[in-house]
Design a protein around this motif. Structure first.
Motif, PDB file in Angstrom:
ATOM      1  N   ASP A 160      36.960  38.021  40.016  1.00 45.33           N
ATOM      2  CA  ASP A 160      38.146  38.798  40.027  1.00 45.33           C
ATOM      3  C   ASP A 160      39.043  38.367  40.747  1.00 45.33           C
ATOM      4  O   ASP A 160      40.667  37.478  40.751  1.00 45.33           O
ATOM      5  CB  ASP A 160      38.635  40.479  40.084  1.00 45.33           C
ATOM      6  CG  ASP A 160      38.638  41.086  38.640  1.00 45.33           C
ATOM      7  OD1 ASP A 160      39.415  40.383  38.003  1.00 45.33           O
ATOM      8  OD2 ASP A 160      38.569  41.981  38.751  1.00 45.33           O
TER       9      ASP A 160
ATOM     10  N   LEU B 265      40.087  34.436  39.939  1.00 42.93           N
ATOM     11  CA  LEU B 265      40.483  34.570  38.607  1.00 42.93           C
ATOM     12  C   LEU B 265      42.322  34.659  39.635  1.00 42.93           C
ATOM     13  O   LEU B 265      43.867  34.589  39.245  1.00 42.93           O
ATOM     14  CB  LEU B 265      40.833  35.272  37.698  1.00 42.93           C
ATOM     15  CG  LEU B 265      39.569  35.211  36.574  1.00 42.93           C
ATOM     16  CD1 LEU B 265      39.040  36.079  35.570  1.00 42.93           C
ATOM     17  CD2 LEU B 265      40.083  34.267  35.698  1.00 42.93           C
ATOM     18  N   HIS B 266      42.526  35.982  40.792  1.00 40.40           N
ATOM     19  CA  HIS B 266      43.328  35.664  41.355  1.00 40.40           C
ATOM     20  C   HIS B 266      44.359  35.315  42.160  1.00 40.40           C
ATOM     21  O   HIS B 266      45.772  35.008  42.358  1.00 40.40           O
ATOM     22  CB  HIS B 266      42.655  37.395  42.163  1.00 40.40           C
ATOM     23  CG  HIS B 266      43.880  37.907  42.585  1.00 40.40           C
ATOM     24  ND1 HIS B 266      45.428  39.207  42.305  1.00 40.40           N
ATOM     25  CD2 HIS B 266      44.835  38.231  44.366  1.00 40.40           C
ATOM     26  CE1 HIS B 266      46.473  39.061  43.207  1.00 40.40           C
ATOM     27  NE2 HIS B 266      46.110  38.868  44.242  1.00 40.40           N
TER      28      HIS B 266
ATOM     29  N   MET C  79      44.470  32.199  40.941  1.00 37.92           N
ATOM     30  CA  MET C  79      45.116  30.900  40.174  1.00 37.92           C
ATOM     31  C   MET C  79      46.329  31.094  39.358  1.00 37.92           C
ATOM     32  O   MET C  79      47.003  32.569  39.770  1.00 37.92           O
ATOM     33  CB  MET C  79      43.764  31.345  38.480  1.00 37.92           C
ATOM     34  CG  MET C  79      42.829  30.687  39.481  1.00 37.92           C
ATOM     35  SD  MET C  79      41.846  30.499  37.543  1.00 37.92           S
ATOM     36  CE  MET C  79      40.382  29.597  38.079  1.00 37.92           C
TER      37      MET C  79
ATOM     38  N   PRO D  39      48.455  32.287  36.440  1.00 39.86           N
ATOM     39  CA  PRO D  39      47.986  33.453  35.363  1.00 39.86           C
ATOM     40  C   PRO D  39      47.955  32.952  34.315  1.00 39.86           C
ATOM     41  O   PRO D  39      47.326  32.876  33.654  1.00 39.86           O
ATOM     42  CB  PRO D  39      49.584  34.552  35.547  1.00 39.86           C
ATOM     43  CG  PRO D  39      50.075  34.372  36.345  1.00 39.86           C
ATOM     44  CD  PRO D  39      49.889  33.523  37.081  1.00 39.86           C
TER      45      PRO D  39
ATOM     46  N   ARG E 280      44.498  31.662  34.165  1.00 40.84           N
ATOM     47  CA  ARG E 280      43.224  32.434  34.264  1.00 40.84           C
ATOM     48  C   ARG E 280      42.030  32.083  32.485  1.00 40.84           C
ATOM     49  O   ARG E 280      40.930  31.934  32.363  1.00 40.84           O
ATOM     50  CB  ARG E 280      44.231  34.075  34.693  1.00 40.84           C
ATOM     51  CG  ARG E 280      44.514  34.175  35.647  1.00 40.84           C
ATOM     52  CD  ARG E 280      44.671  35.417  35.702  1.00 40.84           C
ATOM     53  NE  ARG E 280      45.979  35.223  37.055  1.00 40.84           N
ATOM     54  CZ  ARG E 280      45.930  36.528  37.881  1.00 40.84           C
ATOM     55  NH1 ARG E 280      46.600  37.614  37.186  1.00 40.84           N
ATOM     56  NH2 ARG E 280      47.162  36.464  38.972  1.00 40.84           N
TER      57      ARG E 280
ATOM     58  N   THR F  45      40.126  40.110  34.360  1.00 41.58           N
ATOM     59  CA  THR F  45      41.332  39.608  34.830  1.00 41.58           C
ATOM     60  C   THR F  45      42.000  39.101  35.790  1.00 41.58           C
ATOM     61  O   THR F  45      42.826  38.506  35.912  1.00 41.58           O
ATOM     62  CB  THR F  45      41.801  40.884  33.875  1.00 41.58           C
ATOM     63  OG1 THR F  45      42.327  42.206  35.281  1.00 41.58           O
ATOM     64  CG2 THR F  45      41.818  42.031  32.835  1.00 41.58           C
ATOM     65  N   GLY F  46      41.898  39.216  37.139  1.00 43.08           N
ATOM     66  CA  GLY F  46      42.435  38.909  37.830  1.00 43.08           C
ATOM     67  C   GLY F  46      43.301  39.272  38.806  1.00 43.08           C
ATOM     68  O   GLY F  46      44.425  39.049  40.026  1.00 43.08           O
TER      69      GLY F  46
END
Length: 260
Positions: free
Chosen positions: A154, A157-158, A160, A162, A165, A196-197
């Motif tokens: 996460d 991804l966070h 990055m 959206p 991802r 999901t990030g």
């Protein structure tokens, strides 16, 4: 005196991050000053022929540089993930991969793995040879404790955009599908499906895993309720959940969720 060991050559690892070989230190300091620095505890040994600046001995990059000077390998696993920016796993002990022909051994503070050293699997961060971020996350998902593994994924991804991802998740999925060591890959795929990030910190990722393990349906994360936002929400059931991270938050009106 230790400042004399700093290496201005950005293409050379020896002398960077407070780590150097004994040979390099002798060339820069001379025999007398080197012996004095070691006796005074300003320089400490990290392994045969490798010295660390004692004031930076607990710094991850310092110990990682020492490990690379000692083994000429590749930083992998949780160490690689930490260097890529993950805070949910510690970088200690330093994990390094060496070729099958090398005879380096693990010891306190250093875990040595044998494997392939392919150029395409490597990247360079601050002069350190590190496993690429997709492969680092793949390893963490397969081997790290579940909460830390999900939190690391996460975190990456966070950071990055959206739109980036989903392609990253697809790349990690491919890495899992083609991973030679199949241990932990099934667990890793299940954790990757939860990533999901959207969680804002590792603790929220851990809370999400607790909810999943308890059998709760997948919530919506960072869900907007009126002018507010909650960490987890099940709008159809009109249920919201806030993770208490010891920060002050305004209470949410129960009617807000009902009206969404």
């Amino acid at each position: 005196m230790i400042e004399l060991l700093d290496n201005p050559d950005t293409d050379t690892l020896d002398g960077r991050h407070g780590a150097c070989t004994h040979t390099y230190a002798r060339e820069r300091l001379g025999n007398y000053r080197l012996r004095t620095a070691i006796e005074a505890g300003e320089l400490v040994g990290f392994g045969r022929g490798v010295l660390l600046d004692a004031s930076r001995v607990l710094d991850l990059r310092t110990r990682s540089a020492g490990a690379l000077l000692l083994t000429n390998g590749l930083l992998v696993g949780p160490t690689a993930a930490a260097l890529h920016g993950c805070t949910a796993v510690g970088g200690f002990p330093v994990h390094v991969r060496v070729s099958y022909t090398q005879r380096a051994r693990s010891r306190p503070g250093l875990t040595v793995h044998q494997g392939d050293l392919r150029t395409c699997d490597m990247t360079v961060l601050d002069g350190l040879r590190v496993l690429t971020v997709d492969l680092a996350i793949t390893e963490v998902l397969c081997t790290a404790p579940r909460r830390a593994a999900l939190a690391c994924t996460d975190e990456i991804l966070h950071a990055m955009r959206p739109d980036d991802r989903a392609p990253f998740v697809a790349t990690v999925t491919e890495c899992l599908n083609t991973r030679a060591d199949r241990r932990g890959t099934r667990r890793a795929a299940a954790l990757l499906a939860l990533a999901t990030g959207l969680p804002e910190n590792p603790a929220q990722s851990a809370c999400l895993l607790v909810l999943a393990d308890a059998g709760f349906p997948s919530p919506k994360l960072q869900y907007g309720i009126g002018r507010r936002r909650v960490d987890f929400a099940w709008p159809e059931q009109q249920v919201a959940l806030e993770f208490d991270n010891s920060t002050t938050k305004e209470p949410h009106d129960a009617d807000d969720l009902q009206h969404q």
